[in-house]
Structures are given as structure tokens and as C-alpha cells.
Write a protein that holds these residues in place. Structure first.
Motif, PDB file in Angstrom:
ATOM      1  N   LEU A 257       0.673  -1.713  -0.059  1.00 32.76           N
ATOM      2  CA  LEU A 257      -0.288   0.572   0.229  1.00 32.76           C
ATOM      3  C   LEU A 257       0.860   1.426  -0.081  1.00 32.76           C
ATOM      4  CD1 LEU A 257      -3.124  -0.887   3.035  1.00 32.76           C
ATOM      5  CD2 LEU A 257      -3.306  -0.308   0.203  1.00 32.76           C
ATOM      6  N   VAL A 258       1.708   1.310   0.770  1.00 29.24           N
ATOM      7  CA  VAL A 258       2.698   2.526   0.874  1.00 29.24           C
ATOM      8  C   VAL A 258       3.500   2.645  -0.584  1.00 29.24           C
ATOM      9  CG1 VAL A 258       5.492   3.092   1.687  1.00 29.24           C
ATOM     10  CG2 VAL A 258       3.565   2.457   3.176  1.00 29.24           C
ATOM     11  N   ASN A 259       3.885   1.401  -1.253  1.00 27.68           N
ATOM     12  CA  ASN A 259       4.619   1.417  -2.529  1.00 27.68           C
ATOM     13  C   ASN A 259       3.876   2.131  -3.284  1.00 27.68           C
ATOM     14  OD1 ASN A 259       6.787   1.140  -0.886  1.00 27.68           O
ATOM     15  ND2 ASN A 259       6.895  -1.375  -2.361  1.00 27.68           N
ATOM     16  N   ALA A 260       2.513   1.400  -3.408  1.00 29.75           N
ATOM     17  CA  ALA A 260       1.192   1.895  -4.762  1.00 29.75           C
ATOM     18  C   ALA A 260       1.550   3.144  -4.440  1.00 29.75           C
ATOM     19  CB  ALA A 260       0.409   0.559  -4.286  1.00 29.75           C
ATOM     20  N   ALA A 261       0.344   3.927  -3.251  1.00 24.69           N
ATOM     21  CA  ALA A 261       0.948   5.303  -3.096  1.00 24.69           C
ATOM     22  C   ALA A 261       1.732   6.312  -3.676  1.00 24.69           C
ATOM     23  CB  ALA A 261       0.277   5.492  -1.816  1.00 24.69           C
ATOM     24  N   ALA A 262       2.678   5.383  -3.071  1.00 25.94           N
ATOM     25  CA  ALA A 262       3.513   6.614  -3.516  1.00 25.94           C
ATOM     26  C   ALA A 262       4.246   6.163  -5.372  1.00 25.94           C
ATOM     27  CB  ALA A 262       5.079   6.164  -2.806  1.00 25.94           C
ATOM     28  N   ALA A 293      11.315  18.225  -3.431  1.00 28.93           N
ATOM     29  CA  ALA A 293      11.697  17.130  -2.265  1.00 28.93           C
ATOM     30  C   ALA A 293      12.179  16.959  -1.772  1.00 28.93           C
ATOM     31  CB  ALA A 293      12.076  16.179  -3.834  1.00 28.93           C
ATOM     32  N   GLY A 294      13.641  17.235  -1.451  1.00 28.75           N
ATOM     33  CA  GLY A 294      13.808  17.534  -0.183  1.00 28.75           C
ATOM     34  C   GLY A 294      13.244  17.797   0.920  1.00 28.75           C
ATOM     35  N   ALA A 295      12.317  18.592   1.566  1.00 25.73           N
ATOM     36  CA  ALA A 295      11.206  19.151   2.542  1.00 25.73           C
ATOM     37  C   ALA A 295      10.138  18.067   2.535  1.00 25.73           C
ATOM     38  CB  ALA A 295      11.126  20.973   1.870  1.00 25.73           C
ATOM     39  N   PHE A 296       9.581  16.936   1.573  1.00 26.37           N
ATOM     40  CA  PHE A 296       9.152  16.429   2.108  1.00 26.37           C
ATOM     41  C   PHE A 296       9.996  14.581   2.801  1.00 26.37           C
ATOM     42  CE2 PHE A 296       6.466  18.638  -0.076  1.00 26.37           C
ATOM     43  CZ  PHE A 296       4.936  18.645   0.820  1.00 26.37           C
ATOM     44  N   THR A 297      10.915  14.536   1.976  1.00 32.97           N
ATOM     45  CA  THR A 297      11.383  13.854   2.411  1.00 32.97           C
ATOM     46  C   THR A 297      12.054  13.863   3.735  1.00 32.97           C
ATOM     47  OG1 THR A 297      12.482  13.420  -0.009  1.00 32.97           O
ATOM     48  CG2 THR A 297      14.322  12.279   1.599  1.00 32.97           C
ATOM     49  N   ALA A 298      12.789  15.234   4.255  1.00 33.40           N
ATOM     50  CA  ALA A 298      12.929  15.277   5.598  1.00 33.40           C
ATOM     51  C   ALA A 298      11.962  15.121   6.453  1.00 33.40           C
ATOM     52  CB  ALA A 298      13.823  16.365   5.553  1.00 33.40           C
ATOM     53  N   ALA A 299      11.232  16.053   5.932  1.00 39.17           N
ATOM     54  CA  ALA A 299       9.719  15.143   7.307  1.00 39.17           C
ATOM     55  C   ALA A 299       9.154  14.152   6.998  1.00 39.17           C
ATOM     56  CB  ALA A 299       8.250  15.890   6.258  1.00 39.17           C
ATOM     57  N   LEU A 300       9.875  12.759   6.339  1.00 39.99           N
ATOM     58  CA  LEU A 300       9.285  12.026   6.432  1.00 39.99           C
ATOM     59  C   LEU A 300      10.585  11.080   7.526  1.00 39.99           C
ATOM     60  CD1 LEU A 300       9.546  10.390   3.040  1.00 39.99           C
ATOM     61  CD2 LEU A 300       7.842  10.259   4.345  1.00 39.99           C
ATOM     62  N   ALA A 301      11.184  12.330   8.152  1.00 41.25           N
ATOM     63  CA  ALA A 301      11.829  11.595   9.641  1.00 41.25           C
ATOM     64  C   ALA A 301      10.626  11.199  11.133  1.00 41.25           C
ATOM     65  CB  ALA A 301      12.797  12.478  10.189  1.00 41.25           C
ATOM     66  N   ILE A 310       2.267   7.624   4.782  1.00 37.02           N
ATOM     67  CA  ILE A 310       1.692   6.877   3.210  1.00 37.02           C
ATOM     68  C   ILE A 310       2.046   8.718   2.894  1.00 37.02           C
ATOM     69  CG2 ILE A 310       0.206   7.185   1.716  1.00 37.02           C
ATOM     70  CD1 ILE A 310      -0.693   4.286   3.163  1.00 37.02           C
ATOM     71  N   PRO A 311       0.935   9.638   2.988  1.00 41.44           N
ATOM     72  CA  PRO A 311       0.793  11.256   2.808  1.00 41.44           C
ATOM     73  C   PRO A 311       2.716  12.098   1.787  1.00 41.44           C
ATOM     74  CG  PRO A 311       0.224  11.446   4.221  1.00 41.44           C
ATOM     75  CD  PRO A 311       0.050   9.866   4.240  1.00 41.44           C
ATOM     76  N   LEU A 312       3.257  12.024   3.494  1.00 41.74           N
ATOM     77  CA  LEU A 312       4.656  12.295   3.524  1.00 41.74           C
ATOM     78  C   LEU A 312       5.078  11.386   2.364  1.00 41.74           C
ATOM     79  CD1 LEU A 312       5.641  12.960   7.067  1.00 41.74           C
ATOM     80  CD2 LEU A 312       4.694  14.995   5.365  1.00 41.74           C
ATOM     81  N   ARG A 313       5.537  10.379   1.822  1.00 40.50           N
ATOM     82  CA  ARG A 313       6.021   9.565   0.446  1.00 40.50           C
ATOM     83  C   ARG A 313       5.226   9.815  -0.520  1.00 40.50           C
ATOM     84  NH1 ARG A 313       7.547   3.564  -0.479  1.00 40.50           N
ATOM     85  NH2 ARG A 313       9.309   3.784  -2.251  1.00 40.50           N
ATOM     86  N   MET A 314       3.998   9.892  -0.266  1.00 40.40           N
ATOM     87  CA  MET A 314       3.723  10.524  -1.958  1.00 40.40           C
ATOM     88  C   MET A 314       3.920  12.286  -2.310  1.00 40.40           C
ATOM     89  SD  MET A 314      -0.674   9.215  -1.554  1.00 40.40           S
ATOM     90  CE  MET A 314      -0.396  10.357  -3.708  1.00 40.40           C
ATOM     91  N   SER A 315       4.030  12.879  -1.606  1.00 42.68           N
ATOM     92  CA  SER A 315       4.594  14.083  -1.881  1.00 42.68           C
ATOM     93  C   SER A 315       6.246  13.534  -2.074  1.00 42.68           C
ATOM     94  CB  SER A 315       4.218  15.116  -0.970  1.00 42.68           C
ATOM     95  OG  SER A 315       2.720  15.353  -0.164  1.00 42.68           O
ATOM     96  N   ALA A 316       7.250  13.159  -1.387  1.00 43.83           N
ATOM     97  CA  ALA A 316       8.451  13.245  -2.024  1.00 43.83           C
ATOM     98  C   ALA A 316       8.368  12.707  -3.087  1.00 43.83           C
ATOM     99  CB  ALA A 316       9.064  12.483  -0.559  1.00 43.83           C
ATOM    100  N   ASP A 317       7.584  11.717  -3.270  1.00 39.22           N
ATOM    101  CA  ASP A 317       8.621  11.070  -4.597  1.00 39.22           C
ATOM    102  C   ASP A 317       7.277  11.544  -5.993  1.00 39.22           C
ATOM    103  OD1 ASP A 317       8.916   9.195  -3.316  1.00 39.22           O
ATOM    104  OD2 ASP A 317       7.916   6.960  -3.977  1.00 39.22           O
ATOM    105  N   PHE A 318       6.244  12.714  -5.414  1.00 43.62           N
ATOM    106  CA  PHE A 318       5.916  13.128  -6.832  1.00 43.62           C
ATOM    107  C   PHE A 318       6.556  14.254  -6.935  1.00 43.62           C
ATOM    108  CE2 PHE A 318       3.987  17.316  -8.071  1.00 43.62           C
ATOM    109  CZ  PHE A 318       2.706  16.526  -9.245  1.00 43.62           C
TER     110      PHE A 318
END
Length: 402
Positions: A257-262, A293-301, A310-318
Motif C-alpha cells: 500500500l505504501v509503495n502503491a501510493a508513492a 522533494a528535499g523538504a518532504f523527504t526530510a519530513a519523513l523522519a 503514506i502522504p509524506l512519501r507520496m509528496s516526496a516521490d511526486f
């Protein structure tokens, strides 16, 4: 004359099937390692990092060779080689009995596959210059559409029927990709004439190579940095999910689910940024996408639940997918048409090396400091990519206004 739209359609299908194959089982390799006898949190994270690096180094070495062969003998044979080899290797992974055997097939994957680069090179070699941005965006959408659907279905299959069957289905999907290219994709390739003159001395040949790669070398460097930043965390996501998973769903299903959303977010990024690329404005688009991408990747911490992950990774990968689309378009436009095999082969090589190094560094860093350090480092690197994007995209004098 080859119908570029027809080729694009069938290569999209082939690319989609190849990514279905690779993403149906490979995202769950950390759990497969546990089935093969790996135990302990630190050991598992290190094995996961090694697996991530296992294909990258061989692919980095092999990609320029395949790219040069593509320029010499045609792009379609390289696409066929990559998909057929992928089918064989994934079938072998499903038969592995030890972690070492699995790693052997991972190395072979790096040497003989590379479907993304092979199919993308074939597309850009048959697409009109003014439509390359759209074509690259569409092909990127195939990559991430496969990444969207496959982990979800693969997770359900793995939880219900086991990981070995997932690898068998993966191999069959790569075989289907091979057949689509074999039966429906066409290429009018004119083999370059052999030089009748005496071969140049090595220093002259190296000077000629430097001249050929100079226009697109800065773009290749940014592709490498972006690949490193993205792959720092990618192999570790299943283990993060394992720590924060909901007890009501299967572990592989939640990972899927996490990978599919991303993947869904990057499908949208490929289409959106691919269309924007044909309108120009690379500096501004690239800078914004990489910084976001950098901001959302850092937020994943800060992700401590599936609902937040899920929403954080979707944003980072977008945004990272958007930056990657722009870089691929810029690479195609910077390279001479007769050198695009070399350009994408070199880009595939450095991207693979960056993935390998990123996966290894991410595994070691995660084992020592935890997942948060991986995400912060990835975010900082994306930020650096954003800061230098405008320099890499400047100095292009073509008519497309890049």
C-alpha cells in the motif's frame, strides 16, 4: 517510416509490464531474507542495503557498454535483451535457498537487465524532437504505474501464497514485456558506417569522447545525486513499515500500500512535468521540484504511523519523480541524436552506481543511527540538487528554449 505514436504505445505497455515484474516481488526482499534465515534488526538492515547495492555496481559497469552497443547495432535488441534477462533472473531469485544465492542473482540482474534505460533510449530515438518531453513523461508514467500496481498486488500475493510465487509471477510479467517488444515494436536503424581511415590514437579518442559527453555531463551528475538521495531510504521502507505496521493487515500488504501510493504520485508527476517540460522553464521547474522533494523527504523522519507515512512519501516521490522527468528530457535534448544511446547508457550507469551507494549507505546509516538520519540526509541532498539545477540546465541553445 516508423509510427512513433504506435511505438510509444507498445513501449509503454512493455515498460509497464517490466516494472510490474520488478516491483511485484522485489519490494518484499527484506521479508524474504527473513524467510531465508537472516535474523536480527541490524543484520537485516545491512543485508537489505547489500541487496540494494548488489545490482547497482554491475549495472553501472554494464550500462555504458549496452548503450554503446545500442548506438552500433540498434536500440530494439537492447530492449529485448533486458526484458528476457530479467525474466530469467527473477525466476532464479524465486528458487534461491540462501541469502548468498539471492545475492548472486541480484548481481546478474545488474549485468544483464536495465529495461528502463533500454526502452527509454528506444523511445527518444524514434520520437520527433518537439515531442520528446511528452514521450519521456509518458514513459516515466509507465515506470511508476508499474510501481503503483505491482507492490499492492504483490503484497497481497505474498501474504497469502508466499514470496516464491511472487517471483514466478514477476518472471512471467518480464517475459510478457519481451514478447510485446518482439512482436509489436519496430525500429528503422541505420548502422553507422565503419571508419575507413586509420583508428585514432587513444589520447585523440579520449578527447573526442570528452567532447561528446561535455554537453550533457552536468545533467548526468544531477541524475546521480538525485538517484543517491532517493535510494538512501527506498530499500529501508519495508523495515520501517514493519516497525509501525497496523496489526490488522498483513505486513507485505501494508508495504504494498505504501509503495502503491508513492507510485501513483509519480505517475501523476511524470505526466504533469512531462507536459510542462515541452513548454520550457527547466531552471524554475527543476529547482522547485527538487527543493520540494528535499523538504518532504526530510519530513519523513517524523513518520510514526502508516497514516502519516503514506502522504509524506507520496509528496516526496511526486516532486522527486518530477525532477527526474525533467532531467531525462534535458538529457535527451542536450545529447546529439546519434549519441543518445551513449548519453542514456552513461546516465543509467551513474544512476545505478548512485542507487548502489545510496542503498548501502542507507542500510549502514539506518543500522547505526536509525531511519530518521537516512531521511534527513536524503532531504539535504535533494536540496543541494535544487540549488544547482539552474546551472546544469543553462547554456543550452536549442530551439526548445531549455
Amino acid at each position: 517510416m516508423v509510427d512513433w505514436k504506435r511505438n510509444l504505445t507498445f513501449l509503454w505497455i512493455a515498460q509497464f509490464l517490466s516494472l510490474i515484474g520488478f516491483s511485484f516481488a522485489l519490494p518484499f526482499v527484506p521479508f524474504y531474507f527473513q524467510e531465508l534465515g537472516v535474523s536480527g534488526r541490524g543484520a537485516l538492515r545491512v543485508w537489505t542495503g547489500l541487496f540494494a547495492a548488489g545490482s547497482g555496481i554491475p549495472l553501472a559497469i554494464a550500462a555504458p557498454i549496452w548503450g554503446a552497443l545500442a548506438d552500433r547495432y540498434g536500440r530494439r535488441p537492447m530492449s529485448l535483451r533486458a526484458s528476457l534477462a530479467g525474466a530469467v533472473v527473477l525466476a532464479g531469485m524465486g528458487l534461491a535457498r540462501t541469502p548468498g544465492m539471492l545475492m548472486v542473482f541480484r548481481v546478474l540482474q545488474g549485468v544483464f537487465t536495465g529495461t528502463i534505460t533500454a526502452n527509454l533510449t528506444l523511445v527518444v530515438s524514434n520520437t520527433p524532437e518537439k515531442r520528446i518531453g511528452l514521450a519521456v513523461g509518458i514513459m516515466n508514467s509507465a515506470v511508476f504505474a508499474g510501481d503503483t500496481l505491482a507492490p499492492l498486488l504483490g503484497g497481497l500475493c505474498a501474504d497469502r501464497f508466499g514470496y516464491r510465487l511472487s517471483f514466478t509471477i514477476s518472471a512471467l510479467s518480464l517475459l510478457a514485456s519481451f514478447l510485446v517488444t518482439l512482436l509489436f515494436v519496430r525500429e528503422e536503424f541505420q548502422r553507422p558506417p565503419r571508419q575507413a581511415s586509420k583508428p585514432a590514437h587513444l589520447p585523440l579518442r579520449l578527447a573526442g569522447l570528452r567532447t561528446a559527453v561535455a554537453p550533457f555531463l552536468p545533467v548526468v551528475g544531477l541524475i546521480a545525486l538525485g538517484g543517491f538521495a532517493r535510494y538512501l531510504a527506498t530499500p529501508q521502507y519495508p523495515l520501517l513499515v514493519q516497525e509501525i505496521a497496523l496489526p490488522s493487515l498483513g505486513l507485505a500488504t501494508q508495504t504494498g500500500l505504501v509503495n502503491a501510493a508513492a507510485g501513483l504520485s509519480v505517475v501523476l508527476a511524470g505526466i504533469v512535468f512531462g507536459r510542462l517540460a515541452d513548454r520550457g522553464g527547466f531552471s524554475r521547474l527543476g529547482r522547485v521540484s527538487a527543493l520540494a522533494a528535499g523538504a518532504f523527504t526530510a519530513a519523513l523522519a517524523a513518520a510514526r504511523s502508516i497514516a502519516l507515512l503514506i502522504p509524506l512519501r507520496m509528496s516526496a516521490d511526486f516532486f522527486s519523480g518530477g525532477a527526474d522527468s525533467l532531467l531525462n528530457v534535458l538529457l535527451a535534448r542536450r545529447a546529439d541524436p546519434g549519441r543518445r544511446g551513449l548519453a542514456f547508457g552513461l546516465a543509467g550507469s551513474v544512476r545505478s552506481a548512485a542507487w548502489a551507494l545510496g542503498g548501502l549507505v542507507g542500510g549502514l546509516l539506518s543500522a547505526v543511527a536509525g531511519f530518521w538520519a537516512v531521511f534527513l540526509l536524503g532531504g539535504a541532498i535533494f536540496g543541494a540538487v535544487g540549488q544547482v539545477f539552474s546551472r546544469a540546465s543553462s547554456g543550452n541553445s536549442n530551439s526548445n528554449g531549455v
